[in-house]
Design an enzyme around this catalytic site. Structure first.
Site, PDB file in Angstrom:
ATOM      1  N   ARG A  30       0.871  -1.585   0.188  1.00 52.20           N
ATOM      2  CA  ARG A  30      -0.644  -0.162  -0.189  1.00 52.20           C
ATOM      3  C   ARG A  30       0.477   1.332  -0.237  1.00 52.20           C
ATOM      4  O   ARG A  30       1.069   2.464   0.426  1.00 52.20           O
ATOM      5  CB  ARG A  30      -0.812  -0.313   0.977  1.00 52.20           C
ATOM      6  CG  ARG A  30      -1.782  -0.900   0.977  1.00 52.20           C
ATOM      7  CD  ARG A  30      -3.119  -0.606   2.152  1.00 52.20           C
ATOM      8  NE  ARG A  30      -3.576  -2.088   2.386  1.00 52.20           N
ATOM      9  CZ  ARG A  30      -4.896  -2.527   3.286  1.00 52.20           C
ATOM     10  NH1 ARG A  30      -4.484  -1.888   4.696  1.00 52.20           N
ATOM     11  NH2 ARG A  30      -5.486  -3.282   3.034  1.00 52.20           N
ATOM     12  N   ARG A  34      -3.104   5.908   0.243  1.00 51.98           N
ATOM     13  CA  ARG A  34      -3.667   6.832   1.076  1.00 51.98           C
ATOM     14  C   ARG A  34      -3.107   8.288   1.685  1.00 51.98           C
ATOM     15  O   ARG A  34      -3.342   9.672   2.198  1.00 51.98           O
ATOM     16  CB  ARG A  34      -5.088   6.730   2.110  1.00 51.98           C
ATOM     17  CG  ARG A  34      -6.726   6.086   1.190  1.00 51.98           C
ATOM     18  CD  ARG A  34      -7.542   5.906   1.942  1.00 51.98           C
ATOM     19  NE  ARG A  34      -7.224   4.128   2.330  1.00 51.98           N
ATOM     20  CZ  ARG A  34      -8.239   4.619   3.769  1.00 51.98           C
ATOM     21  NH1 ARG A  34      -9.304   4.432   3.853  1.00 51.98           N
ATOM     22  NH2 ARG A  34      -7.398   2.833   3.610  1.00 51.98           N
ATOM     23  N   ARG A  43      -7.570  10.658  -6.556  1.00 49.22           N
ATOM     24  CA  ARG A  43      -8.672   9.678  -5.672  1.00 49.22           C
ATOM     25  C   ARG A  43     -10.479  10.677  -5.585  1.00 49.22           C
ATOM     26  O   ARG A  43     -10.863  10.852  -5.411  1.00 49.22           O
ATOM     27  CB  ARG A  43      -8.758   9.004  -4.401  1.00 49.22           C
ATOM     28  CG  ARG A  43      -8.110   7.879  -4.769  1.00 49.22           C
ATOM     29  CD  ARG A  43      -8.171   6.902  -5.911  1.00 49.22           C
ATOM     30  NE  ARG A  43     -10.202   7.168  -5.035  1.00 49.22           N
ATOM     31  CZ  ARG A  43     -10.351   5.842  -4.415  1.00 49.22           C
ATOM     32  NH1 ARG A  43      -9.523   5.027  -3.747  1.00 49.22           N
ATOM     33  NH2 ARG A  43     -11.172   5.936  -4.277  1.00 49.22           N
ATOM     34  N   ASP A  79      -6.608  -3.312  -7.519  1.00 50.75           N
ATOM     35  CA  ASP A  79      -7.733  -4.150  -6.271  1.00 50.75           C
ATOM     36  C   ASP A  79      -7.546  -6.148  -6.095  1.00 50.75           C
ATOM     37  O   ASP A  79      -8.128  -6.706  -7.567  1.00 50.75           O
ATOM     38  CB  ASP A  79      -9.358  -3.620  -5.786  1.00 50.75           C
ATOM     39  CG  ASP A  79      -9.841  -3.691  -4.286  1.00 50.75           C
ATOM     40  OD1 ASP A  79      -9.503  -3.434  -3.833  1.00 50.75           O
ATOM     41  OD2 ASP A  79     -10.183  -4.671  -4.593  1.00 50.75           O
ATOM     42  N   TYR A 154     -14.421 -12.941  -0.383  1.00 50.80           N
ATOM     43  CA  TYR A 154     -15.760 -12.171  -0.573  1.00 50.80           C
ATOM     44  C   TYR A 154     -17.288 -12.023  -1.292  1.00 50.80           C
ATOM     45  O   TYR A 154     -17.538 -11.611  -1.117  1.00 50.80           O
ATOM     46  CB  TYR A 154     -14.591 -10.541  -1.313  1.00 50.80           C
ATOM     47  CG  TYR A 154     -13.498  -9.883  -0.952  1.00 50.80           C
ATOM     48  CD1 TYR A 154     -14.089  -9.168   0.613  1.00 50.80           C
ATOM     49  CD2 TYR A 154     -12.394  -9.948  -0.928  1.00 50.80           C
ATOM     50  CE1 TYR A 154     -12.963  -8.015   1.273  1.00 50.80           C
ATOM     51  CE2 TYR A 154     -11.349  -9.312  -0.057  1.00 50.80           C
ATOM     52  CZ  TYR A 154     -11.747  -8.047   0.895  1.00 50.80           C
ATOM     53  OH  TYR A 154     -10.802  -7.595   1.516  1.00 50.80           O
TER      54      TYR A 154
END
Length: 349
Positions: A30, A34, A43, A79, A154
């Site tokens: 990552r 962010r 974003r 992702d 998921y």
């Protein structure tokens, strides 16, 4: 199919291949995300899924931490659910929630309805890889995919889960449907990574983010054979392959046995202990606790020095190499300046 690049001076590729690198290589899971203001600016104008399917955006976001931090490897911005979307699964990535599946997979009929990856649906990913290979110069590019079990979790849960109770229940109560689901997801993972390899990634990493929710016996019975098929199928590509999961200390030996050349280690297990568990000849990646980066520079400095020393001890104990990384992804609230200084520190040791 792109020709494989020759990057003889890459510390990352040297370490994962069992050669002596010119310095301890470092990159962060990552690292594109962010924690970077330039990422947040982009974003603000694009959803997560839209960004993952825009070649120019994928390229720019992947390059941002390489420019800022001078890390030794880039990892493709993507992702875990991108190949599922490429196979026609109705899903979205909801801010502050994560992937949400419109129609969860909970029966044999649901499994039978799953389609294979349509390569035409991930041409944006292929184009992004080609752009990055040209833009990165001597910096290697790591391809990215979620492991079959994590994608299955998921699909079955319908989104993120703390307990993975529905996933485990299906796995234990209906093993035939479970293995059919895992077979289809293994095919999907192989196809997605093959697209990336065909367009020039220099290494791959398989993220089995939720494998640590399983006991060793269940992991070996229900998961390991499918992950092993991913690595066995792609071994002919002769690129470094990393296997990573969170809270997988008890699974490290089985994860190494699945066939990866590098095993990622989270902060709960020392690298020297990990070396004993995976056995000789496998490189290790890790394993600074991401929360340490919030504790101030003196703490970061001491902890990083300890990880580098532990990595060197692991190599003495039989690991074929060590790549400095975090034990999981960069936290959003991390000061990017600390990451930049951490890279410089690791390079200096």
């Amino acid at each position: 199919m792109s020709a494989r690049r020759e990057l003889p001076d890459s510390p990352y590729l040297a370490a994962v291949a069992g050669r002596r690198p010119s310095r301890t290589p470092v990159w962060f899971m990552r690292q594109a995300g962010r924690s970077l203001p330039e990422y947040r600016e982009l974003r603000a104008q694009h959803s997560m899924l839209a960004a993952c399917f825009d070649p120019e955006l994928v390229c720019e976001i992947t390059l941002q931490p390489v420019r800022r931090h001078r890390v030794d490897a880039a990892i493709l911005f993507s992702d875990i659910v991108v190949p599922l979307r490429g196979a026609g699964v109705d899903l979205d990535i909801v801010p502050d929630v994560g992937p949400v599946i419109a129609d969860p997979v909970r029966s044999a009929a649901d499994v039978a309805a799953l389609k294979p990856l349509d390569p035409q649906q991930v041409t944006a990913v292929a184009a992004a890889v080609s752009l990055l290979v040209d833009a990165l110069g001597e910096v290697p590019l790591i391809g990215f995919a979620g492991a079959p079990f994590t994608m299955a979790s998921y699909l079955v849960e319908g989104g993120p889960s703390r307990t993975h109770a529905r996933t485990k229940a299906m796995m234990l109560a209906d093993p035939d449907s479970w293995h059919e689901l895992m077979t289809r997801l293994t095919d999907l993972t192989i196809a997605f990574l093959t697209v990336q390899l065909d367009h020039g990634v220099d290494a791959i990493q398989l993220f089995d983010s939720w494998a640590g929710t399983l006991c060793l016996a269940d992991y070996r019975r229900f998961v390991a054979p499918h992950s092993a098929r991913v690595f066995a199928t792609l071994a002919e590509r002769e690129v470094p392959m990393t296997h990573f999961g969170v809270q997988t200390g008890e699974l490290l030996g089985a994860m190494a046995a699945a066939g990866a050349s590098v095993v990622g280690v989270d902060w709960r297990t020392s690298l020297t202990d990990a070396a004993a568990r995976v056995g000789p000849g496998t490189a290790l990646q890790g394993n600074l606790d991401p929360a340490v980066l919030l504790a101030g520079w003196p703490v970061v400095q001491r902890a990083a020095q300890d990880v580098v020393a532990d990595g060197r001890a692991a190599v003495v104990a039989g690991a074929s190499g060590h790549v400095f990384n975090l034990g999981h992804g960069v936290l959003p609230e991390t000061d990017p300046g600390v990451l930049t200084d951490l890279v410089s520190l690791v390079h200096s040791l």
